[in-house]
Design a protein around this motif. Structure first.
Motif, PDB file in Angstrom:
ATOM      1  N   SER A 148      43.925 -44.475  40.306  1.00  0.00           N
ATOM      2  CA  SER A 148      43.638 -43.855  41.596  1.00  0.00           C
ATOM      3  C   SER A 148      44.035 -44.819  42.704  1.00  0.00           C
ATOM      4  O   SER A 148      43.554 -45.959  42.747  1.00  0.00           O
ATOM      5  CB  SER A 148      42.149 -43.518  41.698  1.00  0.00           C
ATOM      6  OG  SER A 148      41.857 -42.950  42.949  1.00  0.00           O
ATOM      7  N   LEU A 149      44.918 -44.376  43.574  1.00  0.00           N
ATOM      8  CA  LEU A 149      45.414 -45.212  44.661  1.00  0.00           C
ATOM      9  C   LEU A 149      44.753 -44.825  45.972  1.00  0.00           C
ATOM     10  O   LEU A 149      44.797 -43.661  46.379  1.00  0.00           O
ATOM     11  CB  LEU A 149      46.927 -45.077  44.796  1.00  0.00           C
ATOM     12  CG  LEU A 149      47.559 -45.808  45.989  1.00  0.00           C
ATOM     13  CD1 LEU A 149      47.392 -47.320  45.854  1.00  0.00           C
ATOM     14  CD2 LEU A 149      49.034 -45.442  46.138  1.00  0.00           C
ATOM     15  N   LEU A 150      44.161 -45.816  46.615  1.00  0.00           N
ATOM     16  CA  LEU A 150      43.599 -45.645  47.948  1.00  0.00           C
ATOM     17  C   LEU A 150      44.434 -46.458  48.921  1.00  0.00           C
ATOM     18  O   LEU A 150      44.728 -47.626  48.660  1.00  0.00           O
ATOM     19  CB  LEU A 150      42.145 -46.112  47.973  1.00  0.00           C
ATOM     20  CG  LEU A 150      41.430 -46.079  49.336  1.00  0.00           C
ATOM     21  CD1 LEU A 150      41.298 -44.650  49.828  1.00  0.00           C
ATOM     22  CD2 LEU A 150      40.069 -46.742  49.244  1.00  0.00           C
ATOM     23  N   VAL A 151      44.818 -45.857  50.021  1.00  0.00           N
ATOM     24  CA  VAL A 151      45.613 -46.531  51.041  1.00  0.00           C
ATOM     25  C   VAL A 151      44.768 -46.688  52.298  1.00  0.00           C
ATOM     26  O   VAL A 151      44.270 -45.696  52.843  1.00  0.00           O
ATOM     27  CB  VAL A 151      46.894 -45.745  51.358  1.00  0.00           C
ATOM     28  CG1 VAL A 151      47.721 -46.474  52.421  1.00  0.00           C
ATOM     29  CG2 VAL A 151      47.727 -45.533  50.096  1.00  0.00           C
ATOM     30  N   THR A 152      44.613 -47.926  52.739  1.00  0.00           N
ATOM     31  CA  THR A 152      43.812 -48.197  53.934  1.00  0.00           C
ATOM     32  C   THR A 152      44.712 -48.426  55.142  1.00  0.00           C
ATOM     33  O   THR A 152      45.845 -48.886  54.995  1.00  0.00           O
ATOM     34  CB  THR A 152      42.924 -49.421  53.712  1.00  0.00           C
ATOM     35  OG1 THR A 152      43.758 -50.548  53.420  1.00  0.00           O
ATOM     36  CG2 THR A 152      41.965 -49.184  52.570  1.00  0.00           C
ATOM     37  N   PRO A 153      44.203 -48.115  56.329  1.00  0.00           N
ATOM     38  CA  PRO A 153      45.016 -48.280  57.542  1.00  0.00           C
ATOM     39  C   PRO A 153      45.353 -49.741  57.791  1.00  0.00           C
ATOM     40  O   PRO A 153      44.598 -50.633  57.418  1.00  0.00           O
ATOM     41  CB  PRO A 153      44.120 -47.728  58.652  1.00  0.00           C
ATOM     42  CG  PRO A 153      43.100 -46.900  57.972  1.00  0.00           C
ATOM     43  CD  PRO A 153      42.913 -47.495  56.609  1.00  0.00           C
ATOM     44  N   SER A 190      56.884 -50.156  50.231  1.00  0.00           N
ATOM     45  CA  SER A 190      56.041 -49.972  51.409  1.00  0.00           C
ATOM     46  C   SER A 190      55.286 -48.657  51.266  1.00  0.00           C
ATOM     47  O   SER A 190      55.873 -47.576  51.296  1.00  0.00           O
ATOM     48  CB  SER A 190      56.897 -49.969  52.684  1.00  0.00           C
ATOM     49  OG  SER A 190      56.093 -49.743  53.824  1.00  0.00           O
ATOM     50  N   VAL A 191      53.977 -48.774  51.126  1.00  0.00           N
ATOM     51  CA  VAL A 191      53.149 -47.601  50.850  1.00  0.00           C
ATOM     52  C   VAL A 191      52.797 -46.868  52.139  1.00  0.00           C
ATOM     53  O   VAL A 191      52.511 -47.492  53.172  1.00  0.00           O
ATOM     54  CB  VAL A 191      51.869 -48.045  50.115  1.00  0.00           C
ATOM     55  CG1 VAL A 191      50.872 -46.920  50.036  1.00  0.00           C
ATOM     56  CG2 VAL A 191      52.214 -48.540  48.727  1.00  0.00           C
ATOM     57  N   HIS A 192      52.788 -45.563  52.056  1.00  0.00           N
ATOM     58  CA  HIS A 192      52.408 -44.691  53.168  1.00  0.00           C
ATOM     59  C   HIS A 192      51.063 -44.076  52.857  1.00  0.00           C
ATOM     60  O   HIS A 192      50.694 -43.897  51.690  1.00  0.00           O
ATOM     61  CB  HIS A 192      53.494 -43.610  53.349  1.00  0.00           C
ATOM     62  CG  HIS A 192      53.332 -42.770  54.563  1.00  0.00           C
ATOM     63  ND1 HIS A 192      52.739 -41.522  54.532  1.00  0.00           N
ATOM     64  CD2 HIS A 192      53.672 -42.994  55.855  1.00  0.00           C
ATOM     65  CE1 HIS A 192      52.737 -41.003  55.745  1.00  0.00           C
ATOM     66  NE2 HIS A 192      53.283 -41.876  56.566  1.00  0.00           N
ATOM     67  N   TRP A 193      50.322 -43.697  53.899  1.00  0.00           N
ATOM     68  CA  TRP A 193      48.994 -43.118  53.680  1.00  0.00           C
ATOM     69  C   TRP A 193      49.065 -41.894  52.781  1.00  0.00           C
ATOM     70  O   TRP A 193      48.152 -41.608  52.004  1.00  0.00           O
ATOM     71  CB  TRP A 193      48.315 -42.750  55.003  1.00  0.00           C
ATOM     72  CG  TRP A 193      49.013 -41.690  55.788  1.00  0.00           C
ATOM     73  CD1 TRP A 193      49.931 -41.863  56.770  1.00  0.00           C
ATOM     74  CD2 TRP A 193      48.868 -40.273  55.634  1.00  0.00           C
ATOM     75  NE1 TRP A 193      50.368 -40.648  57.240  1.00  0.00           N
ATOM     76  CE2 TRP A 193      49.734 -39.661  56.572  1.00  0.00           C
ATOM     77  CE3 TRP A 193      48.101 -39.446  54.808  1.00  0.00           C
ATOM     78  CZ2 TRP A 193      49.841 -38.275  56.692  1.00  0.00           C
ATOM     79  CZ3 TRP A 193      48.198 -38.077  54.922  1.00  0.00           C
ATOM     80  CH2 TRP A 193      49.065 -37.500  55.849  1.00  0.00           C
ATOM     81  N   SER A 194      50.175 -41.154  52.850  1.00  0.00           N
ATOM     82  CA  SER A 194      50.313 -39.935  52.058  1.00  0.00           C
ATOM     83  C   SER A 194      50.502 -40.219  50.567  1.00  0.00           C
ATOM     84  O   SER A 194      50.506 -39.292  49.748  1.00  0.00           O
ATOM     85  CB  SER A 194      51.484 -39.098  52.561  1.00  0.00           C
ATOM     86  OG  SER A 194      52.690 -39.822  52.464  1.00  0.00           O
ATOM     87  N   ASP A 195      50.672 -41.498  50.211  1.00  0.00           N
ATOM     88  CA  ASP A 195      50.813 -41.851  48.788  1.00  0.00           C
ATOM     89  C   ASP A 195      49.464 -41.914  48.078  1.00  0.00           C
ATOM     90  O   ASP A 195      49.433 -42.046  46.846  1.00  0.00           O
ATOM     91  CB  ASP A 195      51.526 -43.206  48.646  1.00  0.00           C
ATOM     92  CG  ASP A 195      52.969 -43.160  49.103  1.00  0.00           C
ATOM     93  OD1 ASP A 195      53.444 -44.167  49.676  1.00  0.00           O
ATOM     94  OD2 ASP A 195      53.629 -42.123  48.884  1.00  0.00           O
ATOM     95  N   ALA A 196      48.379 -41.828  48.802  1.00  0.00           N
ATOM     96  CA  ALA A 196      47.062 -41.851  48.166  1.00  0.00           C
ATOM     97  C   ALA A 196      46.937 -40.663  47.218  1.00  0.00           C
ATOM     98  O   ALA A 196      47.086 -39.509  47.626  1.00  0.00           O
ATOM     99  CB  ALA A 196      45.966 -41.796  49.220  1.00  0.00           C
ATOM    100  N   ALA A 197      46.697 -40.959  45.964  1.00  0.00           N
ATOM    101  CA  ALA A 197      46.683 -39.924  44.923  1.00  0.00           C
ATOM    102  C   ALA A 197      46.327 -40.580  43.600  1.00  0.00           C
ATOM    103  O   ALA A 197      46.060 -41.772  43.528  1.00  0.00           O
ATOM    104  CB  ALA A 197      48.053 -39.251  44.817  1.00  0.00           C
TER     105      ALA A 197
END
Lengths: 112, 113
Positions: free
Chosen positions: A107-112, A80-87
């Motif tokens: 590059s990981l982008l996490v969307t709401p 389960s990815v969290h917004w703070s994992d964007a990196a």
């Protein structure tokens, strides 16, 4: 010669979704395998590593990776990815020696 | 405890000038590494120091690049007659006896105008 391939340059996932980042390596012997994460403007932080033993490795921040010798892979997963994992995520291979050979990164982008 | 530190954090220089980048490893770490991170090239190994052994310079891209490690601790990476293609982030890492985990510093961002 050693090589590390991260096939996905960019990945976008929704917050709460599962994540898998792929890493394939080419090396003559059992390598030492690492996953590092780099947040914007930050240095590289080790998430987890595999040297030997259990092929499923647990790391920090809820990440895990599985070493599959038959597939020459060391994929990184998180349920389960969290917004703070964007990196930016880097897979690296080390020989019995020293220098790490890094993949190009994902590059990981996490969307709401 | 203190991690790997690097200075300066940013450096802007003119083409043809020499620059020195400094790395302070984690205390007690015998191995020290320099890498370069640039767009399009990713992370590249430059040079490796281990204890009192001769350094492995196999990753240095040209003879304009050199590095030294004094007293088994602090290291300085020197780039002579800088070129625009030298613009990159220079990362230093240290570890206990290899292949132990390498701990990275925050890097020095070098811009050559």
């Amino acid at each position: 010669a050693q090589s590390v391939t991260q096939p996905d340059i960019h990945i976008t996932v929704s917050e709460g979704a599962s994540l898998e980042l792929r890493c394939n390596y080419s090396y003559g012997a059992t390598p030492y395998l690492f996953w590092y994460v780099q947040s914007p403007g930050q240095g590289l932080q080790l998430l987890l590593k595999y040297f030997s033993g259990d092929t499923l490795v647990q790391g920090i921040k809820g990440f895990e990776a599985e070493f599959k010798r038959s597939q020459s892979s060391f994929n990184l997963r998180k349920p389960s990815v969290h917004w703070s994992d964007a990196a930016e995520y880097f897979c690296a291979v080390g020989a019995l020696g020293y220098a790490l050979n890094f993949g190009k990164g994902t590059s990981l982008l996490v969307t709401p | 405890g203190a991690g790997v530190s690097q200075s300066p954090s940013n450096k802007v220089t003119e083409k043809g000038k020499d620059v020195e980048l400094r790395c302070d490893p984690i205390s007690g770490h015998t191995a020290l590494y320099w890498y370069r991170q640039s767009l399009g090239q990713g992370l590249e190994f430059l040079i490796y120091f281990q204890g009192n052994s001769a350094p492995d310079k196999s990753g240095l891209p040209s003879d304009r690049f050199s590095a030294e490690r004094t007293g088994g601790s602090v290291s300085t990476l020197t780039i002579q007659r800088t070129q625009q293609e030298d613009s990159a982030v220079y990362l230093c890492a240290s570890s206990l006896e290899p292949p132990d985990t390498q701990y990275f510093g925050p890097g020095t961002r070098l811009l050559v105008l």
